[in-house]
Design an enzyme around this catalytic site. Structure first.
Site: not given
Ligand code: NGQ
Ligand code: ZN
Length: 462
Positions: A273, A324
Site C-alpha cells: 500500500h 489483495d
Molecule cells: C488484512 N487488508 O490483513 O487482510 C488487511 C486488513 C488490517 C488490507 N489492509 C486488516 N487490505 O489491516 O488490519
Molecule cells: Zn493485505
C-alpha cells in the site's frame, strides 16, 4: 503440476522484453520449465502465438477474502470505513479452516491464471483454529495454500505473517485476531517447517502484518534470525490515515519513517500500500529499491487513498501490483485503476507515461513485472534465459485487437474493453490455460461452490 508440458524451441510472433516487443523470437524451454535461450531469427518447432507477454506476478493476496467479495457493499449503521469492513472480514475469517481455505484458494488461483497472473504472493495470517489452538500439524493452513497453488498450477511465494499485537500501544490481540498470533519462537519454527517445501514454483518469505501488529523487539528478533537472511520481506504500511496518526502518537514517527529508522529496508522489502507518504518518505522508498506493493482495486474499495504515482516514477521507484482482497482478479483492472485514479486526481491524461511518446500500458506492464518479480523473490516476470517459462498469449482474434500493432498492443490490452484477452497461459513450461479454459476448472469450481454454499448456510469445518 498438471496441464500439458512444452519442451523445446517455440516461436513467438512478438515477445515482450523490457525495452519493447521483439519480433520473431524463439524461446527454448527445458524439461524443468525454465527458459534456456531467447533469441531472434532462430528456427523453432512449435508456435506460442503472435503476442506473448511474461505472466504477471500478483504480489499481494489474502486468498480467503475471495469468498466474501461482494458481501460488504451494503451500508451499515455507522459511516462505513476500512475499519468497519475489517469487522465483517474478521467474522468471515472465523469460518475458514484448511478445507475451506484450499477450496477457495484453488478457485482463486485458477481465476488468477485465466486473468494473466502466473505467480502469487500469499500474505497468510489465518494460522490457527478460530479459538487460537494450533492445528495439527501447526502449518495446516499454510499447507492448504501450497496444495491449492499446486492444484491450480500457479507459482507461489508463501509469506507466513507475524501478527502479535492489536495496536501500536502493544495491546493484546482481540478475540477474533487471536488465531493470527504467534510468539516469535513459534513463528520462526513455522518458517523453518515451510522452508522444507521450497521448489522452483514455491518460495517462502517473511511478512510482518503491520507496525500495529509487530512490536519493535519482535521486529528485531525476526529480522536478525537465520531464516530471515534471504527471501522477500513484506509488510502492510501506511494504508489508512488512522494508522499514520496512531503511529505518530505512540512511536513519535510516521509508519514509513519509523520503519526506515528501525529496519534496513532494501530491495528485499515490499511495502504493501504505502499510500500515505510525505515527499521524503516517498523518496526514501524509491532510493531503497524496495517495492511499493500497490493494490488499486482494493485500495479503491476500502477507501484508502491514492499513491503518489507520478513523483514515485520520476524518482525511479519500484512498484508492483496485487489483488489483495480479490474484489477484482485482473492485472488489467489493477493497472487501469492505478492510472485512472491519477487522471481523476490530476485532471490530466497519460500520467504514468512520464516522457513524451511513452505509452501508459507499456510503462505500467513493464514496471509491474519488474517490481512484482522482485517482491516474489523468484526468477519470474521476464522472458529471458534463466527465468521460469511463465507467459501469457493474447487473443489475436479478438475484435479489440484488430488492426493493432506493436505500437498499440499493450495500450489496447490494458485500456480497450472488458472481454478477456488472455487466451493461453503457461507456468513453468506447462500450459495451465488453453483457449480461455483451465484444465481443472470444472472440478475446482464445483468444490468451491459446495464450500461457499456450506459457509452461506452457516456450516463450517474450521
Ligand atoms: C488484512 N487488508 O490483513 O487482510 C488487511 C486488513 C488490517 C488490507 N489492509 C486488516 N487490505 O489491516 O488490519
Ligand atoms: Zn493485505
Amino acid at each position: 503440476m498438471s496441464g500439458s508440458q512444452v519442451v523445446g524451441r517455440c516461436r513467438a510472433g512478438h515477445a515482450w522484453q523490457p525495452n519493447g516487443w521483439q519480433a520473431d523470437t524463439s524461446l527454448a524451454i527445458d524439461a524443468r520449465g525454465q527458459l534456456l535461450e531467447v533469441a531472434s531469427d532462430v528456427p523453432a518447432t512449435g508456435s506460442l502465438g503472435d503476442w506473448v507477454l511474461p505472466g504477471m506476478p500478483n504480489l499481494h493476496s489474502h486468498a480467503f477474502q475471495r469468498a466474501m467479495a461482494g458481501l460488504a457493499e451494503r451500508r451499515g449503521g455507522v459511516e462505513d470505513s476500512f475499519w468497519s469492513w475489517r469487522e465483517t472480514m474478521y467474522g468471515f475469517a472465523a469460518t475458514i479452516g484448511p478445507e475451506e481455505l484450499q477450496a477457495i484458494a484453488a478457485q482463486l488461483y485458477v481465476e488468477m491464471l485465466k486473468a494473466g497472473y502466473t505467480h502469487v504472493c500469499e500474505f497468510h495470517y489465518l494460522h490457527h483454529q478460530p479459538d487460537a489452538r494450533p492445528y495439527a500439524p501447526a502449518e495446516a493452513m499454510s499447507l492448504a495454500l501450497i496444495e491449492a497453488a499446486r492444484e491450480a498450477g500457479i507459482g507461489l511465494t508463501l509469506l507466513p505473517v507475524l501478527y502479535m499485537t492489536g495496536g501500536f500501544d502493544g495491546r493484546a490481540l482481540g478475540e477474533r485476531q487471536r488465531r493470527f498470533g504467534h510468539a516469535v519462537e513459534d513463528y520462526l519454527r513455522l518458517l523453518e517447517a515451510l522452508h522444507t517445501h521450497t521448489a522452483d514454483d514455491l518460495r517462502v518469505g517473511i511478512a510482518l502484518h503491520s507496525l500495529r501488529a509487530v512490536p519493535e523487539v519482535a521486529l528485531r528478533e525476526v529480522l536478525g534470525s537465520a531464516v530471515a537472511q534471504t527471501g522477500p520481506i513484506h509488510i502492510h504500511i501506511a494504508e489508512q490515515l488512522g494508522e499514520v496518526q496512531d503511529c505518530l502518537a505512540v512511536r513519535g514517527a510516521r509508519p514509513v519513517e519509523w520503519l526506515f529508522d528501525h529496519a534496513g529496508v532494501d530491495a528485499r522489502w515490499c511495502l504493501v500500500h504505502a499510500t500515505h507518504l510525505t515527499a521524503d518518505e516517498m523518496q526514501q522508498i524509491a532510493r531503497s529499491g524496495a517495492v511499493a506493493g500497490l493494490c488499486p482495486t482494493t485500495e479503491g474499495n476500502l477507501g484508502d487513498g491514492l499513491f503518489p504515482l507520478p513523483a514515485y516514477l520520476d524518482a525511479g521507484g519500484v512498484l508492483g501490483i496485487g489483488s489483495d482482497s480479490h474484489i477484482s482478479i485482473s492485472p488489467v483492472e489493477e493497472l487501469r485503476w492505478l492510472e485512472y485514479g491519477q487522471r481523476l486526481h490530476t485532471h490530466h491524461r497519460n500520467v504514468a507515461a512520464r516522457r513524451p511518446g511513452d505509452s501508459v500500458g507499456e510503462t505500467l506492464w513493464r514496471e509491474a513485472l519488474r517490481g512484482g518479480a522482485q517482491a516474489c523473490g523468484a526468477p519470474v516476470g521476464s522472458l529471458r534465459a534463466g527465468a521460469r517459462a511463465d507467459l501469457i498469449v493474447l487473443d489475436e482474434n479478438s475484435p479489440l485487437l484488430a488492426a493493432r500493432d506493436a505500437r498499440s498492443m499493450l495500450d489496447s490490452f490494458l485500456f480497450a474493453g472488458n472481454t478477456p484477452l488472455v487466451r493461453n497461459v503457461m507456468v513453468g513450461g506447462y500450459w495451465q490455460v488453453r483457449d480461455f479454459h483451465h484444465h481443472d476448472e470444472e472440478r475446482i469450481g464445483a468444490r468451491y461452490r459446495a464450500v461457499v454454499e456450506r459457509l452461506a448456510s452457516g456450516r463450517t469445518t474450521a
